[in-house]
Structures are given as C-alpha cells and as structure tokens.
Design a protein around this motif. Structure first.
Motif, PDB file in Angstrom:
ATOM      1  N   TYR A  51      -4.074 -10.316   4.788  1.00 34.37           N
ATOM      2  CA  TYR A  51      -5.130 -10.469   5.796  1.00 34.37           C
ATOM      3  C   TYR A  51      -6.464 -10.539   5.060  1.00 34.37           C
ATOM      4  CZ  TYR A  51      -8.257  -9.328   9.687  1.00 34.37           C
ATOM      5  OH  TYR A  51      -9.263  -9.342  10.609  1.00 34.37           O
ATOM      6  N   VAL A  52      -7.271 -11.558   5.367  1.00 33.12           N
ATOM      7  CA  VAL A  52      -8.482 -11.847   4.599  1.00 33.12           C
ATOM      8  C   VAL A  52      -9.688 -11.857   5.525  1.00 33.12           C
ATOM      9  CG1 VAL A  52      -9.603 -13.495   3.047  1.00 33.12           C
ATOM     10  CG2 VAL A  52      -7.095 -13.291   3.052  1.00 33.12           C
ATOM     11  N   GLU A  53     -10.722 -11.093   5.172  1.00 29.48           N
ATOM     12  CA  GLU A  53     -11.997 -11.131   5.895  1.00 29.48           C
ATOM     13  C   GLU A  53     -13.092 -11.552   4.911  1.00 29.48           C
ATOM     14  OE1 GLU A  53     -13.316  -8.335   8.670  1.00 29.48           O
ATOM     15  OE2 GLU A  53     -11.327  -7.836   9.462  1.00 29.48           O
ATOM     16  N   PRO A  54     -13.518 -12.821   4.951  1.00 30.17           N
ATOM     17  CA  PRO A  54     -14.562 -13.284   4.033  1.00 30.17           C
ATOM     18  C   PRO A  54     -15.927 -12.667   4.314  1.00 30.17           C
ATOM     19  CG  PRO A  54     -13.253 -15.127   4.867  1.00 30.17           C
ATOM     20  CD  PRO A  54     -12.920 -13.935   5.707  1.00 30.17           C
ATOM     21  N   TYR A  55     -16.150 -12.215   5.550  1.00 24.32           N
ATOM     22  CA  TYR A  55     -17.406 -11.558   5.932  1.00 24.32           C
ATOM     23  C   TYR A  55     -17.019 -10.215   6.545  1.00 24.32           C
ATOM     24  CZ  TYR A  55     -18.852 -16.389   5.404  1.00 24.32           C
ATOM     25  OH  TYR A  55     -19.056 -17.661   4.910  1.00 24.32           O
ATOM     26  N   VAL A 195     -12.695 -18.277   1.567  1.00 24.99           N
ATOM     27  CA  VAL A 195     -11.918 -19.207   2.394  1.00 24.99           C
ATOM     28  C   VAL A 195     -11.163 -20.178   1.500  1.00 24.99           C
ATOM     29  CG1 VAL A 195     -12.030 -21.038   4.122  1.00 24.99           C
ATOM     30  CG2 VAL A 195     -13.463 -18.997   4.378  1.00 24.99           C
ATOM     31  N   GLN A 196     -11.849 -20.719   0.517  1.00 23.82           N
ATOM     32  CA  GLN A 196     -11.225 -21.697  -0.379  1.00 23.82           C
ATOM     33  C   GLN A 196     -10.099 -21.073  -1.193  1.00 23.82           C
ATOM     34  OE1 GLN A 196     -14.873 -22.766  -2.348  1.00 23.82           O
ATOM     35  NE2 GLN A 196     -15.176 -24.607  -1.093  1.00 23.82           N
ATOM     36  N   GLU A 197     -10.228 -19.803  -1.556  1.00 20.92           N
ATOM     37  CA  GLU A 197      -9.200 -19.129  -2.356  1.00 20.92           C
ATOM     38  C   GLU A 197      -7.924 -18.870  -1.565  1.00 20.92           C
ATOM     39  OE1 GLU A 197     -10.469 -15.551  -4.321  1.00 20.92           O
ATOM     40  OE2 GLU A 197     -12.342 -16.471  -5.009  1.00 20.92           O
ATOM     41  N   HIS A 198      -8.045 -18.623  -0.271  1.00 21.98           N
ATOM     42  CA  HIS A 198      -6.904 -18.108   0.484  1.00 21.98           C
ATOM     43  C   HIS A 198      -6.388 -19.020   1.592  1.00 21.98           C
ATOM     44  CE1 HIS A 198      -7.020 -14.120  -1.408  1.00 21.98           C
ATOM     45  NE2 HIS A 198      -8.336 -14.236  -1.375  1.00 21.98           N
ATOM     46  N   ALA A 199      -7.182 -19.982   2.038  1.00 24.65           N
ATOM     47  CA  ALA A 199      -6.779 -20.761   3.220  1.00 24.65           C
ATOM     48  C   ALA A 199      -5.560 -21.634   2.976  1.00 24.65           C
ATOM     49  CB  ALA A 199      -7.947 -21.615   3.713  1.00 24.65           C
ATOM     50  N   SER A 200      -5.254 -21.937   1.720  1.00 32.24           N
ATOM     51  CA  SER A 200      -4.073 -22.750   1.424  1.00 32.24           C
ATOM     52  C   SER A 200      -2.799 -21.919   1.295  1.00 32.24           C
ATOM     53  CB  SER A 200      -4.289 -23.537   0.127  1.00 32.24           C
ATOM     54  OG  SER A 200      -5.329 -24.479   0.279  1.00 32.24           O
ATOM     55  N   ASP A 201      -2.942 -20.609   1.308  1.00 30.01           N
ATOM     56  CA  ASP A 201      -1.782 -19.727   1.187  1.00 30.01           C
ATOM     57  C   ASP A 201      -1.073 -19.662   2.537  1.00 30.01           C
ATOM     58  OD1 ASP A 201       0.035 -17.675   0.933  1.00 30.01           O
ATOM     59  OD2 ASP A 201      -1.400 -16.209   0.150  1.00 30.01           O
ATOM     60  N   PRO A 202       0.175 -20.112   2.628  1.00 32.36           N
ATOM     61  CA  PRO A 202       0.869 -20.121   3.921  1.00 32.36           C
ATOM     62  C   PRO A 202       1.138 -18.730   4.480  1.00 32.36           C
ATOM     63  CG  PRO A 202       2.382 -20.670   2.152  1.00 32.36           C
ATOM     64  CD  PRO A 202       1.016 -20.653   1.543  1.00 32.36           C
ATOM     65  N   ASN A 203       1.016 -17.698   3.635  1.00 30.35           N
ATOM     66  CA  ASN A 203       1.265 -16.333   4.090  1.00 30.35           C
ATOM     67  C   ASN A 203      -0.014 -15.509   4.235  1.00 30.35           C
ATOM     68  OD1 ASN A 203       4.198 -16.295   4.300  1.00 30.35           O
ATOM     69  ND2 ASN A 203       4.143 -16.673   2.089  1.00 30.35           N
ATOM     70  N   ALA A 204      -1.147 -16.202   4.264  1.00 28.06           N
ATOM     71  CA  ALA A 204      -2.427 -15.534   4.471  1.00 28.06           C
ATOM     72  C   ALA A 204      -2.931 -15.808   5.878  1.00 28.06           C
ATOM     73  CB  ALA A 204      -3.453 -16.009   3.441  1.00 28.06           C
ATOM     74  N   PHE A 205      -3.568 -14.814   6.458  1.00 26.91           N
ATOM     75  CA  PHE A 205      -4.250 -14.964   7.743  1.00 26.91           C
ATOM     76  C   PHE A 205      -5.709 -14.614   7.527  1.00 26.91           C
ATOM     77  CE2 PHE A 205      -6.037 -13.311  11.651  1.00 26.91           C
ATOM     78  CZ  PHE A 205      -5.662 -14.263  12.584  1.00 26.91           C
ATOM     79  N   LEU A 206      -6.609 -15.538   7.874  1.00 32.44           N
ATOM     80  CA  LEU A 206      -8.030 -15.344   7.645  1.00 32.44           C
ATOM     81  C   LEU A 206      -8.761 -15.112   8.965  1.00 32.44           C
ATOM     82  CD1 LEU A 206      -6.935 -17.279   5.243  1.00 32.44           C
ATOM     83  CD2 LEU A 206      -9.356 -17.770   4.868  1.00 32.44           C
ATOM     84  N   TYR A 207      -9.496 -14.029   9.019  1.00 34.48           N
ATOM     85  CA  TYR A 207     -10.394 -13.800  10.142  1.00 34.48           C
ATOM     86  C   TYR A 207     -11.827 -13.996   9.644  1.00 34.48           C
ATOM     87  CZ  TYR A 207     -13.128 -11.655  13.811  1.00 34.48           C
ATOM     88  OH  TYR A 207     -14.063 -11.432  14.781  1.00 34.48           O
ATOM     89  N   ILE A 208     -12.463 -15.047  10.116  1.00 29.99           N
ATOM     90  CA  ILE A 208     -13.776 -15.463   9.608  1.00 29.99           C
ATOM     91  C   ILE A 208     -14.817 -15.140  10.676  1.00 29.99           C
ATOM     92  CG2 ILE A 208     -15.108 -17.411   8.716  1.00 29.99           C
ATOM     93  CD1 ILE A 208     -12.249 -18.717   8.161  1.00 29.99           C
ATOM     94  N   ASP A 209     -15.611 -14.125  10.432  1.00 30.05           N
ATOM     95  CA  ASP A 209     -16.571 -13.608  11.411  1.00 30.05           C
ATOM     96  C   ASP A 209     -17.959 -13.566  10.771  1.00 30.05           C
ATOM     97  OD1 ASP A 209     -17.393 -12.449  13.871  1.00 30.05           O
ATOM     98  OD2 ASP A 209     -17.287 -10.461  12.974  1.00 30.05           O
ATOM     99  N   PRO A 210     -18.598 -14.727  10.621  1.00 26.02           N
ATOM    100  CA  PRO A 210     -19.897 -14.784   9.936  1.00 26.02           C
ATOM    101  C   PRO A 210     -21.010 -14.208  10.800  1.00 26.02           C
ATOM    102  CG  PRO A 210     -19.386 -16.905  10.870  1.00 26.02           C
ATOM    103  CD  PRO A 210     -18.173 -16.055  11.115  1.00 26.02           C
TER     104      PRO A 210
END
Length: 300
Positions: A51-55, A195-210
């Motif tokens: 699970y990835v939170e860029p912000y 986002v660029q590091e993780h968005a291509s990972d099929p097992n990653a979920f990104l929550y982007i809340d700028p």
C-alpha cells in the motif's frame, strides 16, 4: 483510458471500519477510507499487497490497513522534512519517541520550545524534529502547524493544550507502528516519483491524496500550484494498468485534468443513515473502477 466521468454519487460504505490508528491528526485525513480500500484490495486479489501513499501526512488509511493485516507492506512518503522526520522517528527510534510522548510537559512553555525546534527544521536530528512536529500536531488547534495551541496561549479556552494528547493511547499507536517498522518504507521524495516507482507493480495499491486545490496553503505544509496538479495528473494517467485512487476537492479544474478517467463525486458514510463528510472527488483507475462497478467493493 476509456472510462468517462459520471455525476453519480459514489457512496462509500465499507464492509469494515477501523478506529483511528495513526498517531497524527490531519486536516482532511482519510483514515475512514481504510475499510473501503480493504474491500478493493481484496477484490483485486493482490499478492502480498503493498500500500503506497505518495502524499502520506498522517497515513491514516495505510496504518490501519497494515495493523489490521490487509497489506503486507506500507510505503509512507512525504516531501515535508518535518513529516518525514516523524515517520523516521516512529520507525527507527520508536522507543525514544514514545519516551518523549510519555514525559514531555504539556504546557505553553514547552509548546514554544517545540515550535522553535520545528521552525529550525534541522532534519539531521529526525527524533527531535519529528517529535516537535508531532507535539505541535497534537497540541495545535485542528492539528494545523501554523495555528496556535488548543485553548490559546493564555489557556482560557474551553479545551486546554492537552485535550488531544492522550499519552497512553498515543504511545500504543506508536508502538504498533514500531512493531511493524520492518514492513514500512519511509521516504521524502516528490510524490510523482513515488507514483512512477510503484504504479507499474501489479501488487501495489496507491492512494494518492495531494494537497487540495481550494485549501491551498491554509491547511497543507506543501501547497500545490496549478502546474503541480497538472503534472501529477499527467503522471498518474501514464499508468492505466495500475491500481490507484486519487482524491480531491470537487473542482472544475480537477475534473478537466482527469477528463476521460473514471471520475466520480463520492461521500463517506460512517453509518447506513448519516453522512458525516462533505462530497469530494475520486478518480479511479480502470482496475479499481471495475471492482467498484461490479459491487466487489462496498460502494454505492
């Protein structure tokens, strides 16, 4: 992408709800989305999900998902050096941070000392800067860093400076993070690079809340310009096969930036009968939009 925006209100009623597990208070915090994200991640059938939170800010949803066992790893990124220092302290110096939380006086005098540390912004000592940020976050009005202390400097308000500083509970939340530090990655990069590091990972979920458009610099430590919002939209849209959700205030400019995506107004419902958050905007990747549309995630 082929998904068109719709004005149908996305009513998020997650099957699972969790209490507040992040030790931080954050304006517009989205911890209440954790149950919905758990449903989405389960429906996507990700393997050992990250699970990835860029912000990240308080990373309320991410902490809940990790503590409750719905994700294997948590990526916490925040460009602000004080926020980053807090997360470094929480994961690398948790015992020392907990000791400060347990022992530091909750007074206006101490508040002034911690404010000076925060303003000096010396990130070579992440424990000191991270604690100063945490102290102000828990003792300032609404958790806003440029606000004054709860109760005012003369402590004449109905609530005092210690009103949001329950030491045992905050230590408990910090210890839960420290126990899982080996599964948490902390960074202070530009959110788009995450986002660029993780968005291509099929097992990653990104929550982007700028930072939201309307709030500007009034609530956020790092306000965005219109160009920043546009650059982020271009970055996100470059990953149509990723698993991501972007949330914003509902503004025409944001709708234009994500035109052609699955853009929906959404409202969070804490119970079946009462909405307690104003309507905002969600942009869903095709994979996320698909599981929501088919009812595999509890929304609508």
């Amino acid at each position: 992408m082929n998904a068109a925006h719709t004005d149908t209100l996305l009513q998020v009623r997650a099957a699972r709800r969790y209490g507040t597990l992040s030790p931080l208070r954050y304006p517009g915090g989205k911890a209440s989305l954790a149950g919905f994200f758990a449903d989405v991640i389960e429906a996507l059938d990700l393997t050992d999900p990250t699970y990835v939170e860029p912000y990240a800010g308080g990373a309320g949803a991410g902490v809940a998902l990790l503590v409750e066992g719905h994700v294997d790893r948590l990526v916490v990124n925040d460009f602000d050096p004080a926020v980053h220092s807090f997360w470094v302290a929480a994961t690398e110096h948790c015992e020392a941070l907990c000791a400060l939380v347990a022992d530091k006086p909750l007074t206006v005098e101490e508040w002034r000392r911690q404010k000076a540390v925060y303003r000096a912004a010396d990130d070579t000592d992440p424990l000191a800067l991270g604690f100063a940020f945490f102290y102000l976050n828990r003792t300032n009005r609404s958790g806003i860093l440029n606000a004054g202390p709860i109760g005012g400097v003369n402590q004449t308000g109905n609530y005092k400076i210690d009103a949001r500083f329950n030491r045992p509970e905050l230590v408990r939340r910090l210890e839960a993070i420290g126990e899982r530090a080996h599964r948490i990655t902390v960074s202070n990069k530009d959110g788009r690079s995450i986002v660029q590091e993780h968005a291509s990972d099929p097992n990653a979920f990104l929550y982007i809340d700028p930072p939201y458009l309307a709030a500007g610099g009034s609530l956020y430590l790092n306000a965005f310009t219109h160009r920043d919002h546009a650059d982020l939209a271009a970055t996100v849209r470059a990953y149509p096969h990723g698993n991501w959700v972007v949330t914003y205030d509902d503004a025409p400019y944001i709708r234009r930036l994500y035109e052609g995506e699955a853009v929906q107004s959404y409202a969070l419902y804490y119970s079946a009968h009462r909405a307690v958050r104003s309507t905002e905007l969600a942009v869903l990747s095709p994979s996320v939009s698909g599981v929501v549309a088919t009812g595999h995630a509890d929304a609508g």
